[in-house]
Design an enzyme around this catalytic site. Structure first.
Site, PDB file in Angstrom:
ATOM      1  N   ASP A 331      17.756  49.974  80.464  1.00 29.52           N
ATOM      2  CA  ASP A 331      18.946  50.148  79.916  1.00 29.52           C
ATOM      3  C   ASP A 331      18.379  49.942  78.415  1.00 29.52           C
ATOM      4  O   ASP A 331      17.427  49.455  78.102  1.00 29.52           O
ATOM      5  CB  ASP A 331      19.771  49.265  80.147  1.00 29.52           C
ATOM      6  CG  ASP A 331      21.144  49.181  79.286  1.00 29.52           C
ATOM      7  OD1 ASP A 331      21.631  50.152  79.109  1.00 29.52           O
ATOM      8  OD2 ASP A 331      21.527  48.173  78.547  1.00 29.52           O
ATOM      9  N   ASP A 520      20.432  44.082  80.769  1.00 31.53           N
ATOM     10  CA  ASP A 520      20.918  42.681  80.039  1.00 31.53           C
ATOM     11  C   ASP A 520      21.643  41.786  80.984  1.00 31.53           C
ATOM     12  O   ASP A 520      21.699  40.653  80.712  1.00 31.53           O
ATOM     13  CB  ASP A 520      21.842  43.044  78.875  1.00 31.53           C
ATOM     14  CG  ASP A 520      23.109  43.835  79.223  1.00 31.53           C
ATOM     15  OD1 ASP A 520      23.454  43.618  80.463  1.00 31.53           O
ATOM     16  OD2 ASP A 520      23.792  44.114  78.333  1.00 31.53           O
ATOM     17  N   ASP A 524      24.988  45.632  83.503  1.00 30.16           N
ATOM     18  CA  ASP A 524      24.177  46.337  84.337  1.00 30.16           C
ATOM     19  C   ASP A 524      23.970  45.574  85.622  1.00 30.16           C
ATOM     20  O   ASP A 524      23.036  46.018  86.339  1.00 30.16           O
ATOM     21  CB  ASP A 524      22.872  46.476  83.658  1.00 30.16           C
ATOM     22  CG  ASP A 524      22.755  47.077  82.462  1.00 30.16           C
ATOM     23  OD1 ASP A 524      23.541  48.155  82.272  1.00 30.16           O
ATOM     24  OD2 ASP A 524      22.201  46.491  81.386  1.00 30.16           O
TER      25      ASP A 524
END
Length: 629
Positions: A331, A520, A524
């Site tokens: 991410d 994180d 997610d």
């Protein structure tokens, strides 16, 4: 145990030297002369091996017959019986000294194993010390010391300087500095003021503060981390499960082989004493201690080494899988970048105040970093009375009955049919419209983490593929991808699209590919759970990080990722070395014992020596360190 080993070893060396030099049995004289060395050696034997005999007897009563205690007991008692038989027949009394040596060196090997386990456990002992036993809670205007588990959500606790924080909460009075080293490894204290979150396991350094409890004891950060570490050993790797099953069949097989080695040649040759001795030597060397002890210890040392560097791995199965990880998906926000968004441009500039005011009004209820950057850039009082509706992955709709404000990405503008001026510059573009009329846009940029390019280069150097997933537009995503060095990227993704993209990567991977997603740990969580290995970045204090991920990098530093992979690869290398070495040496000595080319002394060295070497090899895992560059 160490005292018993030293005393027994000293007595054994003296007794063996005297016996070999003057032959105690012949010096005692008569047909019962063998009783003198028997009783002397038996005293040493019971001193060093009484607990082995007791464990063997206890396990037999429980139905657990074929274990290493049983093998050691049968082999050594058989050696004593063989020595007594030889003595009665007037032959040289062989077997007493070897029986003592077997248990002496076996116990030494067990001591090394316990030492190695303790050494590994000390790597995570600092984590076990983060949870305090007492909480000072305010009740009826006075501070009362109670167990943390008795404090309820909403109550206020007092944390004095030097005390550990017992529960997660929010500071409501006072300001201080907190030592977060035990949680994150950060050397610098974190400044706390009223309104800031306080995590359990941190240490108050300077001033007294009052904290409103937000989570119960068993849901607190410290408790969840400890639970993770304590349960790590329960999740066994395929290799560990194989060794457990192997030992289950291996031990009965060697016992049966030893019986056949005694009965068949003994019946054919009539030399029962010789073949009894060979069968006992066969039993000694066949003990699977080296595998049964060293393989789990290798994984435990790997988990301990990771914990020492503030990398929490939930089990040896994830450690084994991490060693094979070759597709790393990231991410962007908060993982590859710092997540400290800042407003850099507003279009058109002449409408700056109006655009910021409308955007801040729409974003006032959001905790997203982009929303915070807009509110910080505005710096004024936002309009009240608006109903705020979150449109997932697109933006915010704010209405007060007369005015309708839209604040979000290009997809939000397209959904409401609003013509807008697309921003081509790199960054995150936030578009603002009022009552169906396009007002302007805000460009927000994020900064790449200092270590990102180095870490991505290291992963690429390991032969891994690196992929970045982001909701940013193409220009912003391309700029971050080029600066970080990732192999490829996907832009303009909604939260649900990230799961779809990871699913696509997993469906297209090869048989030996392992997909690792790093995020994180909050937004997610679905992707962390779906990937082969989910790694939460800087997830301390996040329930989603600890629950959804397989690995937690407690320190908000990407350098833990290649370090974790190197620890995992080294662990699997050590496991493979121990398996090959142990089986090769044992198989060789088993064959030599069966044909009579070795004695029980070699069998002892083959069993205990292999175990000690394998255990010491497992401890090498504790020495791995991050790359200095």
């Amino acid at each position: 145990m160490l005292i018993r080993i030293c005393v027994s070893l000293g007595a054994f060396i003296v007794l063996l030297a005297v016996d070999k030099s003057i032959d105690l049995a012949s010096r005692a004289g008569g047909r019962l002369g063998f009783l003198l060395p028997l009783f002397l050696y038996l005293a040493v034997y019971l001193t060093i091996g009484c607990d082995v005999l007791l464990r063997a007897a206890r396990n037999i009563c429980r139905g657990q017959v074929l274990d290493e205690n049983f093998l050691m007991a049968i082999a050594t008692l058989g050696a004593f019986a063989l020595g007594i038989t030889r003595g009665v027949l007037g032959q040289s009394t062989e077997g007493f000294d070897e029986a003592c040596a077997v248990l002496l060196f076996y116990q030494a090997g067990e001591f090394f194993q316990r030492y190695a386990t303790d050494k590994s456990r000390k790597s995570i002992s600092s984590l076990m010390d983060i949870r305090p036993d007492v909480a000072n809670v305010l009740r009826d205007g006075a501070a009362v010391s109670v167990e943390p588990s008795e404090v309820k959500i909403g109550e206020t606790i007092i944390i004095n300087p030097g005390e550990k924080t017992p529960l997660d909460g929010v500071c409501i009075k006072g300001a201080t500095a907190l030592d977060t080293k035990a949680l994150t490894g950060e050397a610098l204290p974190r400044e706390i003021v009223e309104g800031d979150a306080v995590l359990s396991g941190t240490v108050n350094l300077t001033s007294q503060i009052e904290v409103r409890v937000e989570k119960e004891f068993y849901d607190s950060t410290a408790s969840k981390i400890l639970e993770l570490v304590e349960n790590a050993a329960d999740k066994k790797s395929k290799t560990e499960n194989f060794i457990t099953k192997f030992a289950r069949y291996y031990t009965p097989a060697v016992v049966l082989s030893a019986i056949l080695l005694l009965v068949i040649p003994g019946a054919v040759t009539g030399d029962w004493l010789t073949w009894t001795y060979r069968a006992l030597s066969f039993l000694v060397v066949s003990c699977p201690c080296a595998l049964v002890i060293s393989i789990p210890l290798s994984f435990f040392a790997g988990i301990g080494a990771s914990s020492r560097h503030h990398i929490l791995i939930k089990g040896s199965n994830y450690l084994e899988r991490l060693a094979k990880a070759n597709v790393f998906v990231f991410d962007k926000t908060g993982t590859l970048t710092k997540g400290n968004f800042a407003v850099t441009s507003i279009y058109p500039e002449e409408r700056r105040e109006e655009i910021l005011r409308l955007a801040a009004t729409a974003e006032q209820g959001s905790s997203h970093p982009i929303a915070k950057s807009i509110i910080a850039a505005y710096g004024g009082q936002t309009d009240g009375g608006y109903t705020l509706t979150d449109i997932s992955g697109k933006g915010i709709l704010a209405t007060d009955g007369q005015t309708e404000v839209l604040c979000g990405n290009e997809k939000l503008m397209q959904e409401y049919g609003i013509e807008y001026a697309a921003v081509a510059a790199a960054g995150t573009a936030v578009y603002v419209a009022r009552n169906g009329e396009y007002i302007g846009s805000i460009l927000i940029t994020d900064e790449l983490k200092d270590e990102t390019a180095e870490v991505i280069a290291e992963l690429n150097g390991m032969g891994a593929r690196t992929v970045m997933l982001t909701g940013d537009n193409e220009a912003a995503a391309r700029e971050i991808a080029e600066a970080s060095g990732v192999s490829r990227y996907k832009s303009s993704l909604l939260p649900a699209d990230k799961v779809t993209e990871v699913e696509r990567i997993i469906s297209q991977k090869g048989k030996r590919d392992v997909v690792c997603f790093t995020g994180d740990g909050i937004n997610d969580a679905p992707v962390l759970m779906r990937s082969d290995i989910g790694i939460a970045m800087g997830g301390v204090g996040s329930d989603a990080a600890i629950e959804a991920s397989d690995v937690v990098l407690m320190k908000d530093d990407l350098k833990g990722l290649p370090l974790a992979k190197r620890i995992a690869k080294k662990t699997m290398g050590i496991v493979f070395q121990n398996i090959v070495f142990s089986l090769a040496v044992k198989l060789t000595i088993l064959i030599l014992s069966a044909v009579g080319l070795t004695n029980m002394w070699i069998a002892v060295i083959g069993d205990v020596g292999v175990s000690v070497i394998a255990i010491l090899n497992s401890m090498r895992n504790l020495s791995i360190k991050p790359n200095k560059n």
